[in-house]
Design a protein around this motif. Sequence first.
Motif, PDB file in Angstrom:
ATOM      1  N   LEU A  23     -15.046 -36.227   3.826  1.00  0.00           N
ATOM      2  CA  LEU A  23     -14.734 -35.956   2.424  1.00  0.00           C
ATOM      3  C   LEU A  23     -13.720 -34.832   2.329  1.00  0.00           C
ATOM      4  N   CYS A  24     -12.712 -35.054   1.504  1.00  0.00           N
ATOM      5  CA  CYS A  24     -11.706 -34.046   1.209  1.00  0.00           C
ATOM      6  C   CYS A  24     -11.966 -33.513  -0.193  1.00  0.00           C
ATOM      7  N   ALA A  25     -11.690 -32.223  -0.416  1.00  0.00           N
ATOM      8  CA  ALA A  25     -11.862 -31.631  -1.741  1.00  0.00           C
ATOM      9  C   ALA A  25     -10.761 -30.626  -1.994  1.00  0.00           C
ATOM     10  N   SER A  26     -10.506 -30.347  -3.276  1.00  0.00           N
ATOM     11  CA  SER A  26      -9.541 -29.310  -3.621  1.00  0.00           C
ATOM     12  C   SER A  26     -10.060 -28.518  -4.806  1.00  0.00           C
ATOM     13  N   SER A  27      -9.572 -27.285  -4.938  1.00  0.00           N
ATOM     14  CA  SER A  27      -9.957 -26.454  -6.073  1.00  0.00           C
ATOM     15  C   SER A  27      -8.883 -25.413  -6.320  1.00  0.00           C
ATOM     16  N   LEU A  28      -8.920 -24.825  -7.510  1.00  0.00           N
ATOM     17  CA  LEU A  28      -8.067 -23.679  -7.773  1.00  0.00           C
ATOM     18  C   LEU A  28      -8.535 -22.509  -6.910  1.00  0.00           C
ATOM     19  N   ARG A  29      -7.732 -21.474  -6.825  1.00  0.00           N
ATOM     20  CA  ARG A  29      -8.040 -20.338  -5.956  1.00  0.00           C
ATOM     21  C   ARG A  29      -9.333 -19.652  -6.350  1.00  0.00           C
ATOM     22  N   LEU A  30      -9.575 -19.509  -7.665  1.00  0.00           N
ATOM     23  CA  LEU A  30     -10.776 -18.811  -8.099  1.00  0.00           C
ATOM     24  C   LEU A  30     -12.011 -19.660  -7.789  1.00  0.00           C
ATOM     25  N   PRO A  31     -13.018 -19.078  -7.221  1.00  0.00           N
ATOM     26  CA  PRO A  31     -14.179 -19.888  -6.823  1.00  0.00           C
ATOM     27  C   PRO A  31     -15.052 -20.335  -7.975  1.00  0.00           C
ATOM     28  N   ASN A  32     -14.822 -19.846  -9.173  1.00  0.00           N
ATOM     29  CA  ASN A  32     -15.688 -20.282 -10.256  1.00  0.00           C
ATOM     30  C   ASN A  32     -15.223 -21.577 -10.894  1.00  0.00           C
ATOM     31  N   THR A  33     -14.218 -22.184 -10.317  1.00  0.00           N
ATOM     32  CA  THR A  33     -13.826 -23.505 -10.792  1.00  0.00           C
ATOM     33  C   THR A  33     -14.418 -24.554  -9.865  1.00  0.00           C
ATOM     34  N   GLU A  34     -14.581 -25.748 -10.363  1.00  0.00           N
ATOM     35  CA  GLU A  34     -15.230 -26.755  -9.551  1.00  0.00           C
ATOM     36  C   GLU A  34     -14.280 -27.306  -8.492  1.00  0.00           C
ATOM     37  N   ALA A  35     -14.844 -27.823  -7.431  1.00  0.00           N
ATOM     38  CA  ALA A  35     -14.088 -28.536  -6.416  1.00  0.00           C
ATOM     39  C   ALA A  35     -14.090 -30.013  -6.779  1.00  0.00           C
ATOM     40  N   PHE A  36     -12.930 -30.645  -6.655  1.00  0.00           N
ATOM     41  CA  PHE A  36     -12.792 -32.080  -6.918  1.00  0.00           C
ATOM     42  C   PHE A  36     -12.708 -32.802  -5.586  1.00  0.00           C
ATOM     43  N   PHE A  37     -13.419 -33.917  -5.502  1.00  0.00           N
ATOM     44  CA  PHE A  37     -13.546 -34.618  -4.239  1.00  0.00           C
ATOM     45  C   PHE A  37     -12.820 -35.947  -4.253  1.00  0.00           C
ATOM     46  N   GLY A  38     -12.358 -36.351  -3.059  1.00  0.00           N
ATOM     47  CA  GLY A  38     -11.880 -37.702  -2.866  1.00  0.00           C
ATOM     48  C   GLY A  38     -13.053 -38.655  -2.718  1.00  0.00           C
ATOM     49  N   GLN A  39     -12.743 -39.924  -2.539  1.00  0.00           N
ATOM     50  CA  GLN A  39     -13.782 -40.951  -2.497  1.00  0.00           C
ATOM     51  C   GLN A  39     -14.410 -41.094  -1.123  1.00  0.00           C
ATOM     52  N   GLY A  40     -13.885 -40.351  -0.154  1.00  0.00           N
ATOM     53  CA  GLY A  40     -14.469 -40.381   1.178  1.00  0.00           C
ATOM     54  C   GLY A  40     -13.846 -41.438   2.079  1.00  0.00           C
ATOM     55  N   THR A  41     -13.818 -41.149   3.371  1.00  0.00           N
ATOM     56  CA  THR A  41     -13.383 -42.105   4.400  1.00  0.00           C
ATOM     57  C   THR A  41     -14.523 -42.267   5.391  1.00  0.00           C
ATOM     58  N   ARG A  42     -14.986 -43.502   5.505  1.00  0.00           N
ATOM     59  CA  ARG A  42     -16.035 -43.759   6.499  1.00  0.00           C
ATOM     60  C   ARG A  42     -15.343 -44.163   7.796  1.00  0.00           C
ATOM     61  N   LEU A  43     -15.386 -43.272   8.776  1.00  0.00           N
ATOM     62  CA  LEU A  43     -14.739 -43.476  10.062  1.00  0.00           C
ATOM     63  C   LEU A  43     -15.757 -43.924  11.094  1.00  0.00           C
ATOM     64  N   THR A  44     -15.437 -45.019  11.767  1.00  0.00           N
ATOM     65  CA  THR A  44     -16.252 -45.492  12.879  1.00  0.00           C
ATOM     66  C   THR A  44     -15.400 -45.451  14.140  1.00  0.00           C
ATOM     67  N   VAL A  45     -15.901 -44.761  15.168  1.00  0.00           N
ATOM     68  CA  VAL A  45     -15.208 -44.692  16.454  1.00  0.00           C
ATOM     69  C   VAL A  45     -15.994 -45.541  17.445  1.00  0.00           C
ATOM     70  N   VAL A  46     -15.316 -46.543  18.007  1.00  0.00           N
ATOM     71  CA  VAL A  46     -16.008 -47.479  18.912  1.00  0.00           C
ATOM     72  C   VAL A  46     -15.519 -47.331  20.351  1.00  0.00           C
TER      73      VAL A  46
END
Lengths: 113, 111
Positions: free
Chosen positions: A90-113
């Motif tokens: 999962l990747c996320a981003s936020s403004l510099r100030l920690p009192n703002t929420e982090a917004f997330f991507g939809q996720g990457t399900r990685l399988t290593v075989v």
Amino acid sequence: DVKVTQSSRYLVKRTGEKVFLECVQDMDHENMFWYRQDPGLGLRLIYFSYDVKMKEKGDIPEGYSVSREKKERFSLILESASTNQTSMYLCASSLRLPNTEAFFGQGTRLTVV
Amino acid sequence: AQTVTQSQPEMSVQEAETVTLSCTYDTSENNYYLFWYKQPPSRQMILVIRQEAYKQQNATENRFSVNFQKAAKSFSLKISDSQLGDTAMYFCASYGNKLVFGAGTILRVKS
């Protein structure tokens, strides 16, 4: 609408391959994060970045590296993928100030075989 | 070190009832923030509620409220009038010098 986009929703790679997971945000956020999510372990922080070309190790950086050449893009690199790196990323981003929420991507399900 | 602990792996509640999810944390930061995030089956993480550590008043957002006990480093989430759409994984998080999450609690709301 705020948006964090991860390049792939599902990915299958072979052991030993070099893997790139890409994350792009369109909100001009300073902070970006990479996590892996595993059952029973929650989200564990791999790397984060406070600014372009800056990076900080999280709690589990071993086996990973990151790149942030532009403000909007934060890449996670698996130099030589191993089966124990099979996980949800999962990747996320936020403004510099920690009192703002982090917004997330939809996720990457990685399988290593 | 910054840590977040959620001791309830799974919980269930009847529709319209109230449920409380527990969270404890540890941080050496003087100024920090606490969050509850929800992850439904779609996998998209959604912010539920946030609390600034310097504020004594507990945060509330509609049916969601927190019980913030700073001395005990406890930050529980109360969901009132539970709805089927509340079924999800809930993560507690703290933000001091980095954003750290707990292991999560799976909440199932039953009809």
